[in-house]
Design a protein around this motif. Sequence first.
Motif, PDB file in Angstrom:
ATOM      1  N   UNK A  64       2.484  57.852 -50.493  1.00 44.65           N
ATOM      2  CA  UNK A  64       1.412  57.214 -48.877  1.00 44.65           C
ATOM      3  C   UNK A  64       0.702  56.452 -49.235  1.00 44.65           C
ATOM      4  N   UNK A  65       0.727  55.793 -48.422  1.00 42.42           N
ATOM      5  CA  UNK A  65      -0.565  54.430 -48.863  1.00 42.42           C
ATOM      6  C   UNK A  65      -1.847  54.664 -48.216  1.00 42.42           C
ATOM      7  N   UNK A  66      -2.506  54.194 -48.972  1.00 42.86           N
ATOM      8  CA  UNK A  66      -4.159  54.422 -47.592  1.00 42.86           C
ATOM      9  C   UNK A  66      -4.859  54.022 -46.914  1.00 42.86           C
ATOM     10  N   UNK A  67      -5.413  54.847 -45.667  1.00 42.97           N
ATOM     11  CA  UNK A  67      -5.789  54.480 -44.358  1.00 42.97           C
ATOM     12  C   UNK A  67      -7.165  54.178 -44.681  1.00 42.97           C
ATOM     13  N   UNK A  68      -7.406  52.454 -44.193  1.00 39.60           N
ATOM     14  CA  UNK A  68      -8.898  51.401 -43.641  1.00 39.60           C
ATOM     15  C   UNK A  68      -9.190  51.838 -43.112  1.00 39.60           C
ATOM     16  N   UNK A  69     -10.486  51.534 -43.409  1.00 40.92           N
ATOM     17  CA  UNK A  69     -10.807  51.373 -41.413  1.00 40.92           C
ATOM     18  C   UNK A  69     -12.378  50.324 -41.553  1.00 40.92           C
ATOM     19  N   UNK A  70     -12.105  49.292 -40.140  1.00 44.44           N
ATOM     20  CA  UNK A  70     -12.609  48.242 -40.675  1.00 44.44           C
ATOM     21  C   UNK A  70     -13.675  47.863 -39.355  1.00 44.44           C
ATOM     22  N   UNK A  71     -15.030  47.229 -39.902  1.00 48.40           N
ATOM     23  CA  UNK A  71     -15.637  46.864 -38.396  1.00 48.40           C
ATOM     24  C   UNK A  71     -14.479  46.198 -37.588  1.00 48.40           C
ATOM     25  N   UNK A  72     -15.939  44.541 -36.572  1.00 49.67           N
ATOM     26  CA  UNK A  72     -15.064  44.265 -35.668  1.00 49.67           C
ATOM     27  C   UNK A  72     -15.734  42.882 -35.832  1.00 49.67           C
ATOM     28  N   UNK A  73     -16.834  42.595 -35.615  1.00 49.07           N
ATOM     29  CA  UNK A  73     -18.010  41.515 -35.145  1.00 49.07           C
ATOM     30  C   UNK A  73     -18.180  41.634 -36.363  1.00 49.07           C
ATOM     31  N   UNK A  74     -18.916  40.086 -37.070  1.00 49.43           N
ATOM     32  CA  UNK A  74     -19.133  39.552 -38.156  1.00 49.43           C
ATOM     33  C   UNK A  74     -18.181  40.694 -39.468  1.00 49.43           C
ATOM     34  N   UNK A  75     -17.788  41.187 -39.402  1.00 49.86           N
ATOM     35  CA  UNK A  75     -16.328  41.726 -40.251  1.00 49.86           C
ATOM     36  C   UNK A  75     -14.953  40.735 -39.895  1.00 49.86           C
ATOM     37  N   UNK A  76     -14.131  41.461 -39.378  1.00 50.46           N
ATOM     38  CA  UNK A  76     -13.204  40.532 -38.914  1.00 50.46           C
ATOM     39  C   UNK A  76     -13.408  39.694 -38.279  1.00 50.46           C
ATOM     40  N   UNK A  77     -14.079  38.905 -37.404  1.00 51.65           N
ATOM     41  CA  UNK A  77     -14.214  38.190 -36.537  1.00 51.65           C
ATOM     42  C   UNK A  77     -15.749  37.434 -36.346  1.00 51.65           C
ATOM     43  N   UNK A  78     -16.170  36.607 -36.036  1.00 53.30           N
ATOM     44  CA  UNK A  78     -17.076  35.859 -35.148  1.00 53.30           C
ATOM     45  C   UNK A  78     -16.840  35.905 -33.704  1.00 53.30           C
ATOM     46  N   UNK A  79     -18.178  36.324 -33.429  1.00 59.66           N
ATOM     47  CA  UNK A  79     -17.970  36.274 -31.431  1.00 59.66           C
ATOM     48  C   UNK A  79     -19.462  35.009 -31.559  1.00 59.66           C
ATOM     49  N   UNK A  80     -19.934  34.657 -32.830  1.00 59.89           N
ATOM     50  CA  UNK A  80     -21.110  34.095 -32.105  1.00 59.89           C
ATOM     51  C   UNK A  80     -21.794  33.880 -31.259  1.00 59.89           C
ATOM     52  N   UNK A  81     -20.772  32.305 -30.778  1.00 59.33           N
ATOM     53  CA  UNK A  81     -21.257  30.963 -30.013  1.00 59.33           C
ATOM     54  C   UNK A  81     -20.730  31.935 -28.569  1.00 59.33           C
ATOM     55  N   UNK A  82     -19.833  32.801 -28.363  1.00 58.24           N
ATOM     56  CA  UNK A  82     -19.935  33.381 -27.286  1.00 58.24           C
ATOM     57  C   UNK A  82     -20.801  34.444 -26.586  1.00 58.24           C
ATOM     58  N   UNK A  83     -21.382  35.396 -28.126  1.00 61.56           N
ATOM     59  CA  UNK A  83     -22.483  36.281 -27.516  1.00 61.56           C
ATOM     60  C   UNK A  83     -24.189  35.127 -27.382  1.00 61.56           C
ATOM     61  N   UNK A  84     -24.059  34.672 -27.922  1.00 60.83           N
ATOM     62  CA  UNK A  84     -24.877  33.435 -27.074  1.00 60.83           C
ATOM     63  C   UNK A  84     -24.875  33.924 -25.290  1.00 60.83           C
ATOM     64  N   UNK A  85     -23.583  32.714 -25.397  1.00 64.21           N
ATOM     65  CA  UNK A  85     -23.612  32.414 -23.995  1.00 64.21           C
ATOM     66  C   UNK A  85     -23.553  33.397 -23.139  1.00 64.21           C
ATOM     67  N   UNK A  86     -22.671  34.663 -23.324  1.00 67.70           N
ATOM     68  CA  UNK A  86     -23.026  35.486 -22.096  1.00 67.70           C
ATOM     69  C   UNK A  86     -24.181  36.195 -22.282  1.00 67.70           C
ATOM     70  N   UNK A  87     -24.599  36.588 -23.219  1.00 62.25           N
ATOM     71  CA  UNK A  87     -26.464  37.416 -22.619  1.00 62.25           C
ATOM     72  C   UNK A  87     -27.230  36.092 -21.914  1.00 62.25           C
ATOM     73  N   UNK A  88     -27.200  35.182 -22.669  1.00 63.38           N
ATOM     74  CA  UNK A  88     -27.869  33.832 -22.189  1.00 63.38           C
ATOM     75  C   UNK A  88     -28.061  34.365 -20.203  1.00 63.38           C
TER      76      UNK A  88
END
Length: 217
Positions: A1-25
Amino acid sequence: MGITVGFDLDMTLIDPRPGMVAVMNALGVESGLPLDGEFFAANLGPPLDDSLRGFGAPEERIPELVTRFRAMYPEVVVPVTVALPGAAEALHAVRAAGGRTVVVTGKFAPNAKLHLDALGLEVDVLVGELWSTEKAAALTEHGARVYVGDHLGDVRGALAAGAVPVGVTTGPCSKAELLAEGADVVLDSLTEFPGWFSSFAEPREPGRSDRAPDPAG
């Protein structure tokens, strides 16, 4: 049986920074509060309500602000978010070895799923709204032996779950900071993950450690 691996999302798998700037502003303009999108996007990780408190939002307004942020999010953030280099390949490496992938994130789960679907990132399990050591409950429940993240809180969550903490320097924390917090290995990006994982996932001889050397030395 293989290994289960956990991943964070923001800035690990994806880069949402431009949208985060826009939505917070945009939320700041709408609410009349001094919300700083640039600062928020540069320090992703902590829960949204904590970030709002840090900007001086009145406690009684936090619930309405969180609700409004989440409502604005799909149209403002999701369309301009990109996968980070190596994200798809990292997930594929786990599946190719017979393993399972679990995304454990502080983000509101329905919005996190929108990102995964939009970018074609296939995972076995998604758990949202967990931060730092709170992530340990989900990692333990799903049997994750490794957890990959960009923040000191991710390292703390992995350690609390007894999982191997793997850091990536694509977020706000440096290699030195992640190692000092207890990361076993720190990668420059997920492009290095398949190579590290192939060594980690090799069948071990009795008495041989599961820990793999830091590819950066």
